[in-house]
Design a protein around this motif. Structure first.
Motif, PDB file in Angstrom:
ATOM      1  N   ARG A 199       0.899  -1.364  -0.164  1.00 59.78           N
ATOM      2  CA  ARG A 199       0.028  -0.059   0.009  1.00 59.78           C
ATOM      3  C   ARG A 199       0.951   1.410  -0.024  1.00 59.78           C
ATOM      4  NH1 ARG A 199      -2.464   3.349   3.776  1.00 59.78           N
ATOM      5  NH2 ARG A 199      -0.573   2.885   5.175  1.00 59.78           N
ATOM      6  N   SER A 200       2.323   1.487   0.765  1.00 59.41           N
ATOM      7  CA  SER A 200       2.428   3.132   0.234  1.00 59.41           C
ATOM      8  C   SER A 200       3.545   2.506  -0.516  1.00 59.41           C
ATOM      9  CB  SER A 200       3.376   3.074   2.007  1.00 59.41           C
ATOM     10  OG  SER A 200       4.568   1.440   2.033  1.00 59.41           O
ATOM     11  N   SER A 201       3.383   1.379  -1.264  1.00 63.78           N
ATOM     12  CA  SER A 201       4.735   1.960  -2.337  1.00 63.78           C
ATOM     13  C   SER A 201       2.976   2.363  -3.205  1.00 63.78           C
ATOM     14  CB  SER A 201       4.813   0.716  -3.255  1.00 63.78           C
ATOM     15  OG  SER A 201       6.036  -0.498  -1.900  1.00 63.78           O
ATOM     16  N   GLU A 218      14.319 -18.612   2.103  1.00 65.19           N
ATOM     17  CA  GLU A 218      14.792 -18.813   2.699  1.00 65.19           C
ATOM     18  C   GLU A 218      13.373 -18.779   4.025  1.00 65.19           C
ATOM     19  OE1 GLU A 218      16.433 -14.658   2.014  1.00 65.19           O
ATOM     20  OE2 GLU A 218      18.578 -16.454   1.229  1.00 65.19           O
ATOM     21  N   LEU A 219      12.472 -17.962   3.743  1.00 64.51           N
ATOM     22  CA  LEU A 219      10.926 -18.223   4.754  1.00 64.51           C
ATOM     23  C   LEU A 219      11.058 -19.626   5.123  1.00 64.51           C
ATOM     24  CD1 LEU A 219       9.476 -15.553   4.570  1.00 64.51           C
ATOM     25  CD2 LEU A 219       7.616 -16.447   3.257  1.00 64.51           C
ATOM     26  N   LYS A 220      10.519 -20.722   3.848  1.00 69.91           N
ATOM     27  CA  LYS A 220      10.196 -21.772   4.599  1.00 69.91           C
ATOM     28  C   LYS A 220      11.507 -21.799   5.900  1.00 69.91           C
ATOM     29  CE  LYS A 220       7.924 -24.060   0.950  1.00 69.91           C
ATOM     30  NZ  LYS A 220       8.206 -24.133  -0.267  1.00 69.91           N
ATOM     31  N   ARG A 221      12.988 -21.763   5.563  1.00 67.87           N
ATOM     32  CA  ARG A 221      13.966 -22.103   6.588  1.00 67.87           C
ATOM     33  C   ARG A 221      13.416 -21.001   7.964  1.00 67.87           C
ATOM     34  NH1 ARG A 221      18.652 -22.709   2.901  1.00 67.87           N
ATOM     35  NH2 ARG A 221      18.201 -24.118   1.793  1.00 67.87           N
ATOM     36  N   GLY A 222      12.762 -19.525   7.781  1.00 63.15           N
ATOM     37  CA  GLY A 222      12.369 -19.529   9.408  1.00 63.15           C
ATOM     38  C   GLY A 222      13.339 -18.247   9.363  1.00 63.15           C
ATOM     39  N   PRO A 223      13.140 -17.610   8.517  1.00 69.36           N
ATOM     40  CA  PRO A 223      14.501 -15.894   8.737  1.00 69.36           C
ATOM     41  C   PRO A 223      12.477 -15.152   8.878  1.00 69.36           C
ATOM     42  CG  PRO A 223      13.414 -16.201   6.165  1.00 69.36           C
ATOM     43  CD  PRO A 223      12.832 -17.140   7.088  1.00 69.36           C
ATOM     44  N   LYS A 224      13.480 -13.925   9.160  1.00 68.40           N
ATOM     45  CA  LYS A 224      12.116 -12.443   9.821  1.00 68.40           C
ATOM     46  C   LYS A 224      11.556 -11.722   8.617  1.00 68.40           C
ATOM     47  CE  LYS A 224      15.720 -12.354  13.526  1.00 68.40           C
ATOM     48  NZ  LYS A 224      16.881 -12.103  13.667  1.00 68.40           N
ATOM     49  N   SER A 225      11.812 -12.166   7.212  1.00 75.19           N
ATOM     50  CA  SER A 225      10.910 -10.797   6.414  1.00 75.19           C
ATOM     51  C   SER A 225       9.462 -10.848   7.228  1.00 75.19           C
ATOM     52  CB  SER A 225      11.135 -11.936   5.154  1.00 75.19           C
ATOM     53  OG  SER A 225      10.718 -10.649   3.728  1.00 75.19           O
ATOM     54  N   LYS A 226       9.362  -9.473   6.846  1.00 72.05           N
ATOM     55  CA  LYS A 226       7.455 -10.041   6.661  1.00 72.05           C
ATOM     56  C   LYS A 226       6.456  -9.747   5.710  1.00 72.05           C
ATOM     57  CE  LYS A 226       8.262  -7.215  11.076  1.00 72.05           C
ATOM     58  NZ  LYS A 226       8.142  -5.810  11.369  1.00 72.05           N
ATOM     59  N   SER A 227       6.920  -8.809   4.621  1.00 66.73           N
ATOM     60  CA  SER A 227       6.520  -9.190   3.230  1.00 66.73           C
ATOM     61  C   SER A 227       6.897  -9.724   2.715  1.00 66.73           C
ATOM     62  CB  SER A 227       5.993  -7.670   3.469  1.00 66.73           C
ATOM     63  OG  SER A 227       5.247  -7.218   1.499  1.00 66.73           O
ATOM     64  N   ARG A 228       5.821  -9.969   1.484  1.00 70.75           N
ATOM     65  CA  ARG A 228       6.585 -10.566  -0.296  1.00 70.75           C
ATOM     66  C   ARG A 228       5.775  -9.894  -0.774  1.00 70.75           C
ATOM     67  NH1 ARG A 228       4.771 -17.026   0.635  1.00 70.75           N
ATOM     68  NH2 ARG A 228       4.164 -16.608   2.170  1.00 70.75           N
ATOM     69  N   LYS A 229       5.489  -8.829  -0.496  1.00 73.53           N
ATOM     70  CA  LYS A 229       4.684  -7.680  -2.096  1.00 73.53           C
ATOM     71  C   LYS A 229       5.623  -6.415  -1.694  1.00 73.53           C
ATOM     72  CE  LYS A 229      -0.248  -7.705  -1.289  1.00 73.53           C
ATOM     73  NZ  LYS A 229      -0.954  -7.019  -1.650  1.00 73.53           N
ATOM     74  N   ARG A 230       5.627  -6.699  -3.371  1.00 71.44           N
ATOM     75  CA  ARG A 230       6.904  -6.032  -3.580  1.00 71.44           C
ATOM     76  C   ARG A 230       7.171  -4.019  -3.078  1.00 71.44           C
ATOM     77  NH1 ARG A 230       6.571  -8.353  -8.825  1.00 71.44           N
ATOM     78  NH2 ARG A 230       5.285  -7.098 -10.099  1.00 71.44           N
ATOM     79  N   LYS A 231       8.205  -4.086  -3.194  1.00 70.26           N
ATOM     80  CA  LYS A 231       7.934  -2.820  -2.781  1.00 70.26           C
ATOM     81  C   LYS A 231       8.661  -2.055  -3.987  1.00 70.26           C
ATOM     82  CE  LYS A 231       8.652  -1.797   1.621  1.00 70.26           C
ATOM     83  NZ  LYS A 231       7.830  -1.493   2.818  1.00 70.26           N
ATOM     84  N   HIS A 232       8.325  -0.525  -3.900  1.00 71.08           N
ATOM     85  CA  HIS A 232       8.105   0.511  -5.596  1.00 71.08           C
ATOM     86  C   HIS A 232       9.566   0.586  -6.056  1.00 71.08           C
ATOM     87  CE1 HIS A 232       8.112   3.602  -8.148  1.00 71.08           C
ATOM     88  NE2 HIS A 232       9.018   4.246  -7.672  1.00 71.08           N
ATOM     89  N   ASN A 233      10.472   0.635  -5.102  1.00 80.62           N
ATOM     90  CA  ASN A 233      11.654   0.510  -5.707  1.00 80.62           C
ATOM     91  C   ASN A 233      12.491  -0.511  -5.421  1.00 80.62           C
ATOM     92  OD1 ASN A 233      11.982   3.487  -4.249  1.00 80.62           O
ATOM     93  ND2 ASN A 233      12.588   2.760  -2.369  1.00 80.62           N
ATOM     94  N   ASP A 234      11.653  -1.626  -5.963  1.00 76.93           N
ATOM     95  CA  ASP A 234      12.498  -3.236  -5.825  1.00 76.93           C
ATOM     96  C   ASP A 234      12.342  -2.957  -7.165  1.00 76.93           C
ATOM     97  OD1 ASP A 234      12.108  -3.856  -3.483  1.00 76.93           O
ATOM     98  OD2 ASP A 234      10.957  -5.524  -3.485  1.00 76.93           O
ATOM     99  N   ILE A 235      11.841  -2.152  -8.160  1.00 74.53           N
ATOM    100  CA  ILE A 235      11.122  -2.373  -9.286  1.00 74.53           C
ATOM    101  C   ILE A 235      13.141  -1.459  -9.705  1.00 74.53           C
ATOM    102  CG2 ILE A 235      11.095  -1.108 -11.521  1.00 74.53           C
ATOM    103  CD1 ILE A 235       8.019  -0.576  -9.690  1.00 74.53           C
TER     104      ILE A 235
END
Ligand SMILES: Nc1ncnc2c1ncn2[C@@H]1O[C@H](COP(=O)(O)OP(=O)(O)OP(=O)(O)O)[C@@H](O)[C@H]1O
Length: 618
Positions: free
Chosen positions: A470-472, A599-616
């Motif tokens: 949403r913020s992106s 990595e997520l399956k192995r248990g990292p701290k990542s929160k969102s799987r949605k893309r950020k505007h800056n990722d493009i």
């Protein structure tokens, strides 16, 4: 006087009866003979007339004329004959009676042509208050309007609004007047059907604030329901702006902030009063409203004065989620929701609290009484820019209007030419402030990557779809407004209601799926009296479908853009390089995604799987 009369048999009567019988038989024989003759002559006549028909057909005369001619001849001759033989007529009519009365054909009425049921629109739909869509010659000066509150006038002027738009000029005084009547006269509900960008938002924001500001309390008194988060945020922003210096507070319940924060934002617990509302107006999405109704302690809509449904037809499509039912159940207005009033008497009128004043708005509000019935409107008034026929003719019912300032066109090309054509418009013809619509988030993303690689620094292109958080999405819109982004590639998530100032062009890169989507897409430009251009890119096999769709909306004035093919052939070389680079970028993104999900399956701290505007990647 004799009790019985005894007649003796003397043989005389028998002879008389025999004579009578033979006479009767003779007469019958005669009749049979005459009937045979009549039938034979009728057959001859039929043959004759059939021959005439064939003969006449050959001469190329119309069937209708021939049939009339031939049957009239037959009738004439039968009539003549039947004069000669009076029995024929009665025989024929008896036969006819037999066939129609004696034998009942079961289910015969199913084959009869039934008269067409002429449905008539309810009076309020067929007698709408006409609203002008002319935004060029405005006559309603804000400062001169006595019915408008001084504080609101000041805010309007500070926002640069010096004249009210036609829809505001008509709807605002009507709502204000309805609330100035004695409380036993419930206000008439309002439906507004006006083009995109015609200023519908202020036509409910201003009267609601003006009515509520005189009576500040601890209750939620206005509820504005919208279909999506972005729209709710946009309307809440307008409310907050115009609530300045009025003492009114606005809450937003759309799921954009965490649950407990939303609760804290609207409610407070006090020692003396228990739960009280700290906001007067709530702007929400339908789904989030139901969640709060069911799970938030102290959340009460029992003092609701206004219920606004913006983009009403879209919310109507999703009515199966039953939010209206939950809301009415909560405020115990189940019977009033359907206007089913048990008995209308003085006691009922004086004791019954008025239901919330319902205000429905949309650019594509179908005047379909069955759909509108769901809202349980009280003596509704319709404000509309397009006239509605008294009969329920489908072709008339589907008429939607676009702003006068909007120029609508289409262009036809081959599938492989589409990116070249878009590049030609954006770079070669230098179109700026462009909103491009695709039919999926995936193709919006691919097109964004391609154009950024291909156009390099000449145009800044960003995507806007549900794949972004949403913020992106907010950042993209902000940058577009500041001209830091020139082109947005979007899905239909952005088609409805979003107010993007200074958007010059809307390009439907993929054609819209239906007329309503078309109207809302093109309505992102040509807003508030500004000039706008809308172009739909079509493949050869989509032209017919597009034209039919446009006609179903009552439109016919869409012109075709012709382009010179050599313009595109010059672009092929650059396109081939760009497409290779795009493939690499997309592959890299997929690899990164796969790595992240592992990595997520192995248990990292990542929160969102949605893309950020800056990722493009640019
Ligand atoms: N009287 C006015 N004078 C100048 N600008 C106005 C006026 N009223 C509204 N606007 C501006 O016009 C734009 C469109 O208004 P709004 O969003 O209310 O349109 P809408 O009819 O709701 O469109 P949609 O159907 O697309 O939601 C907004 O930017 C708004 O600030």
């Amino acid at each position: 006087m004799d009790l019985f009369v005894i007649n003796r048999y003397d043989g005389f009567e028998e002879n008389e009866i025999k004579n009578q019988e033979s006479l009767h038989l003779e007469r019958l024989r005669q009749r049979i003979e005459e009937r045979k003759k009549a039938q034979a002559s009728q057959k001859n006549l039929n043959k004759q007339s059939n021959n005439e028909v064939i003969h006449d057909n050959k001469q190329g005369q119309s069937d209708e004329v021939i049939t009339i001619k031939s049957t009239s001849k037959v009738d004439d001759s039968i009539a003549e004959k039947s004069k000669e033989i009076p029995e024929i007529k009665s025989y024929k009519s008896n036969e006819y009676k037999k066939s129609t009365t004696e034998f009942k054909v079961l289910g015969s009425h199913d084959f009869e042509k039934k008269p067409k049921v002429e449905r008539v629109l309810p009076y309020w739909l067929s007698h709408a208050i006409s609203v002008s869509k002319n935004l060029q010659t405005l006559t309603c000066n804000v400062e001169e309007q006595d019915w408008l509150n001084k504080t609101l006038k000041e805010t309007l002027l500070s926002e640069g609004v010096t004249q009210l738009f036609p829809v505001q000029e008509q709807v605002i005084p009507f709502i204000l007047q309805e609330h100035s009547l004695p409380s036993i006269l419930w206000p008439q509900d309002v439906c507004v059907s006006a083009p995109t960008g015609s200023g519908k938002t202020l036509s409910f924001v201003l009267p609601i604030i003006q009515i509520l500001m005189n009576d500040v309390g601890h209750h939620i008194r206005a509820l504005i329901v919208l279909p999506v988060q972005e729209l709710a945020a946009q309307v809440a922003k307008v409310f907050r702006k115009y609530c300045t210096n009025t003492g009114l507070k606005v809450g937003l319940l759309s799921g954009s902030t965490p649950w407990h924060k939303e609760q804290q934002q609207i409610l407070k617990h006090t020692e003396s009063l228990g739960w009280i509302s700290i906001v007067d107006i709530i702007v929400c999405t339908a789904g989030r409203l139901v969640e709060h109704l069911q799970n938030t302690e102290g959340f009460s809509l029992k003092h609701l004065k206004f219920l606004v449904i913006d983009e009403a037809d879209r919310i109507m499509d999703n009515i199966q989620n039953d939010w209206l039912y939950h809301m009415y159940k909560h405020i115990k207005l189940d019977d009033q929701a359907t206007n089913k009033i048990a008995q209308l008497n003085w006691e009922f009128i004086t004791n019954r609290r008025a239901p919330p004043h319902k205000l429905l708005f949309s650019a594509t509000l179908s005047p379909d009484p069955e759909l509108l019935e769901q809202w349980g409107l009280f003596q509704p008034k319709l404000f509309s820019v397009s006239p509605i026929s008294d009969s329920l003719d489908k072709s008339l019912m589907k008429k939607y209007t676009t702003p006068d300032e909007l120029k609508e066109q289409f262009v036809v090309c081959a599938a492989e030419e589409k990116p070249l054509l878009l590049y030609n418009f954006l770079i070669e013809e230098n179109w700026d402030k462009v909103l491009v619509f695709t039919n999926s988030a995936q193709s919006a993303h691919r097109l964004t990557v391609l154009l950024n690689v291909w156009a390099k620094e000449r145009k800044k292109v960003a995507e806007l779809s549900s794949a972004l958080d949403r913020s992106s999405r907010e950042t993209v819109l902000k940058k577009f407004n500041l001209s830091e982004i020139n082109v947005i590639i979007s899905t239909d998530a952005l088609a409805r209601g979003i107010d993007i100032p200074h958007c010059n062009y809307v390009i439907s890169y993929d054609p819209p799926k239906n007329i309503k989507t078309y109207i809302h897409r093109v309505g992102r430009t040509g807003r508030a009296g500004n000039i706008g251009n809308a172009v739909t890119v079509l493949l050869q096999n989509q032209i017919q479908m597009f034209k039919e769709m446009i006609q179903s909306g009552g439109k016919s004035d869409i012109t075709q853009i012709e382009f010179q093919p050599e313009k595109l052939s010059n672009l092929i070389e650059g396109y081939q390089v760009a497409i290779q680079a795009t493939k690499h970028t997309i592959n890299d993104e997929i690899n990164t995604k796969v790595r992240k999900s592992i990595e997520l399956k192995r248990g990292p701290k990542s929160k969102s799987r949605k893309r950020k505007h800056n990722d493009i990647k640019k």
